[in-house]
Design an enzyme around this catalytic site. Structure first.
Site, short mmCIF file in Angstrom:
data_model
loop_
_atom_site.label_atom_id
_atom_site.label_comp_id
_atom_site.label_asym_id
_atom_site.label_seq_id
_atom_site.Cartn_x
_atom_site.Cartn_y
_atom_site.Cartn_z
N CYS A 1 -18.82 -0.78 8.81
CA CYS A 1 -19.14 -0.06 10.07
C CYS A 1 -20.50 -0.45 10.79
O CYS A 1 -20.31 -0.89 11.98
CB CYS A 1 -19.22 1.46 9.93
SG CYS A 1 -17.63 2.30 9.50
N GLY B 1 -33.96 -0.66 1.30
CA GLY B 1 -33.07 -1.18 0.29
C GLY B 1 -32.70 -2.84 0.76
O GLY B 1 -33.89 -3.17 1.71
N LYS C 1 -20.52 -4.12 12.25
CA LYS C 1 -19.44 -4.50 13.36
C LYS C 1 -19.78 -3.49 14.73
O LYS C 1 -19.59 -3.91 15.80
CB LYS C 1 -18.09 -4.23 12.70
CG LYS C 1 -17.45 -3.16 13.23
CD LYS C 1 -16.00 -3.10 12.57
CE LYS C 1 -15.20 -1.68 12.35
NZ LYS C 1 -15.14 -1.02 13.48
N ARG D 1 -18.74 9.39 5.56
CA ARG D 1 -19.61 8.33 4.81
C ARG D 1 -18.57 7.72 3.65
O ARG D 1 -18.23 8.80 2.93
CB ARG D 1 -20.73 9.07 4.20
CG ARG D 1 -21.57 9.36 5.31
CD ARG D 1 -22.88 10.67 4.68
NE ARG D 1 -22.35 11.51 4.12
CZ ARG D 1 -22.77 12.36 3.35
NH1 ARG D 1 -24.08 12.13 2.95
NH2 ARG D 1 -22.15 13.69 2.95
N LYS E 1 0.78 -1.22 0.04
CA LYS E 1 0.17 -0.08 -0.02
C LYS E 1 0.89 1.29 0.01
O LYS E 1 0.53 2.31 -0.86
CB LYS E 1 -0.73 -0.15 1.32
CG LYS E 1 -2.32 0.43 1.07
CD LYS E 1 -2.88 0.57 2.36
CE LYS E 1 -4.25 -0.26 2.29
NZ LYS E 1 -5.15 -0.12 3.43
N ASN F 1 -23.99 5.27 15.28
CA ASN F 1 -24.03 4.41 14.17
C ASN F 1 -25.29 3.27 14.26
O ASN F 1 -26.14 2.88 13.62
CB ASN F 1 -22.80 3.64 14.12
CG ASN F 1 -21.82 4.00 12.84
OD1 ASN F 1 -22.22 5.23 12.28
ND2 ASN F 1 -20.70 3.68 12.66
#
Ligand code: NAD
Length: 439
Positions: free
Chosen positions: A262, A255, A265, A154, A35, A210
């Site tokens: 996120c 949906g 978990k 987001r 990376k 969340n």
């Protein structure tokens, strides 16, 4: 200011690039050599809307650099931001904090001057205390403050959200740390609201946010189910609900259930935290269980609509967990595909950005198409699984000419229903009525 970012993933990279664009000097540290080598060479390992341009600008202006060396990364840093992953432990379902602990342990000995260590990874309440202890044990003379600074970006809008945050939550009682963070965000002053809270409250705010959003998604999916049965239209209903300022108009899109790295978990970590603290979080538990069932429901709807077809072939548009990202972690599309494969359905899929990541999860069990039209060729059903903008303007006429059966299941309600109907498609959305001839 000098900023070090530890962990250069979906959060660390946009954060580092954002601070570099604000004219801070940023060094990103990651243990993944591949990376770091790609990033140093100007090659972004993730897709995020609008990131490439500011990344290239900051890189060529020398405002951002990448290294695998913690020593080099930490040297002279005023702020060290920890953005390593915190996945769910697959056996205990609690949050896995080993990367955060490792990062604290590795950086401690290189702290040579006062620095603020900001924990941006989503962590269990009390983790910042532990990070402080680890650093103090490893380097008793170090001058530092550990603060909680959770991330709310987001995916798909990470750049926008960095420059236009709803709020920046800073959990600390240290005046010195507050001054440093104030300076860090000074260039965004007019656009950002910093909320200073206690450290444990900072950690809790992330989970409570969340879990609330996950519950909101689950709620609108339940209302959508009821709309389907009663003849109401979820889009009209969501509009009407959302105009109430106490409710708000965001996260009212039905949906196939929530996914991503996120919500699944964080909700499950919050429930574990509740259990450890003898606190009932039944509402969150229910959202988790029902969200998981939602994928079965979606797969069953697809299987029902294929009833009677020998070796059915389904075209799936969208593999990422949502539009605007290449992230397939806990993607509903992937889970639904796996269920369909288990029932012998042949899958041809297309996603504008997430094919490579999907391939690491699905391998050669499905066929990857070069575009939406190619995916739809000879398919018995076309399914829209991810809300990419471009799926809202598909060339339906071309698709109609090559699809096996003119049937669409739009799990994201993005298809132009009038056009689809005019062209003779049988269209099924979520929380809506059947169009053009039913199942
Ligand atoms: P990620 O897996 O994309 O990136 C984490 C990176 O950390 C990896 O590149 C990994 O190699 C690196 N890393 C791990 N240990 C390291 C170490 N000791 N030193 C240096 N690098 C190390 O994860 P992500 O999606 O960016 O999430 C990071 C954190 O932010 C998580 O806690 C997540 O819950 C939270 N978060 C994520 C999002 C999101 O949208 N992805 C949003 C808000 C919060």
């Amino acid at each position: 200011m000098k900023v070090a970012i530890i962990g250069t993933g979906y959060v660390g990279l946009p954060t580092g690039v954002g601070f570099a664009a604000l004219r801070h000097h940023v060094t990103c540290v990651d243990s993944d050599r591949g990376k770091i080598s790609r990033l140093s060479n100007g090659d972004l390992p993730i897709f995020e809307n609008g990131l490439e341009d500011i990344f290239m600008e900051s890189l060529s202006a020398g405002k951002i650099e990448f290294t695998t060396s913690m020593e080099k990364g930490i040297a002279g840093a005023d702020v060290v931001i920890i953005t390593v992953g915190t996945p769910t432990d697959p056996t205990t379902h609690t949050i896995e904090l080993k990367y955060v602990r490792q990062a604290a342990d590795q950086l401690a000995k290189f702290l040579k001057k006062y620095a603020v260590i900001a924990v941006k990874s989503t962590v269990a309440v009390g983790t910042c205390d532990e990070v402080e202890q680890i650093i103090r044990q490893r380097n008793p003379h170090a001058e530092f403050d550990v603060i909680s600074m959770p991330e709310f970006l987001r995916e798909g809008f990470a750049v926008h959200d960095f420059f236009n945050p709803d709020r920046i939550v800073v959990g600390t009682d240290s005046m010195r740390a507050k001054n440093v963070i104030g300076k860090l965000y000074e260039p965004l002053e007019k656009k950002s609201r910093i909320l200073y809270v206690g450290r444990r409250s900072g950690e809790m705010i992330k989970y409570a946010s969340n879990a609330f959003l996950a519950i909101k998604i689950h709620y609108i999916n339940e209302v959508a189910n009821l709309c389907e049965k009663t003849g109401a239209d979820i889009e009209e209903v969501a509009l009407g609900i959302g105009m109430d300022s106490r409710i708000g108009d965001k996260f009212l899109k039905p949906g196939p259930g929530y996914g991503g790295s996120c919500f699944p978990k964080d909700t499950s970590a919050m429930v574990s935290m509740g259990r450890q603290n003898n606190t009932n979080l039944r509402l969150v538990e229910m959202a988790i269980a029902e969200n998981s069932k939602r994928k079965d429901e979606m797969a069953n709807r697809i299987l029902d609509s294929l009833g009677g077809i020998d070796s059915p072939k389904v075209a799936i548009l969208g593999l990422a967990f949502k539009g605007g990202t290449d992230d397939c972690r806990e993607s509903p599309a992937i889970e639904i595909i796996e269920k369909l494969l288990g029932k012998g359905v042949k899958i041809v899929a297309f996603d504008p950005k997430a094919m490579a990541n999907a391939k690491t999860l699905l391998g050669d069990n499905i066929t990857y198409a070069t575009d939406a039209c190619a995916a739809a060729k000879e398919a018995d059903l076309l399914v829209v699984a991810t809300e990419w903008d471009e799926f809202g303007s598909l060339d339906l006429e071309r698709i109609k000419a090559s699809i096996g059966r003119p049937k669409i299941f739009d799990m994201r309600n993005v298809i132009d229903a009038n056009l689809a109907r005019k062209l003779g498609f049988s269209l099924y959305g979520i929380g809506k009525q059947w169009h053009g001839g039913g199942k």
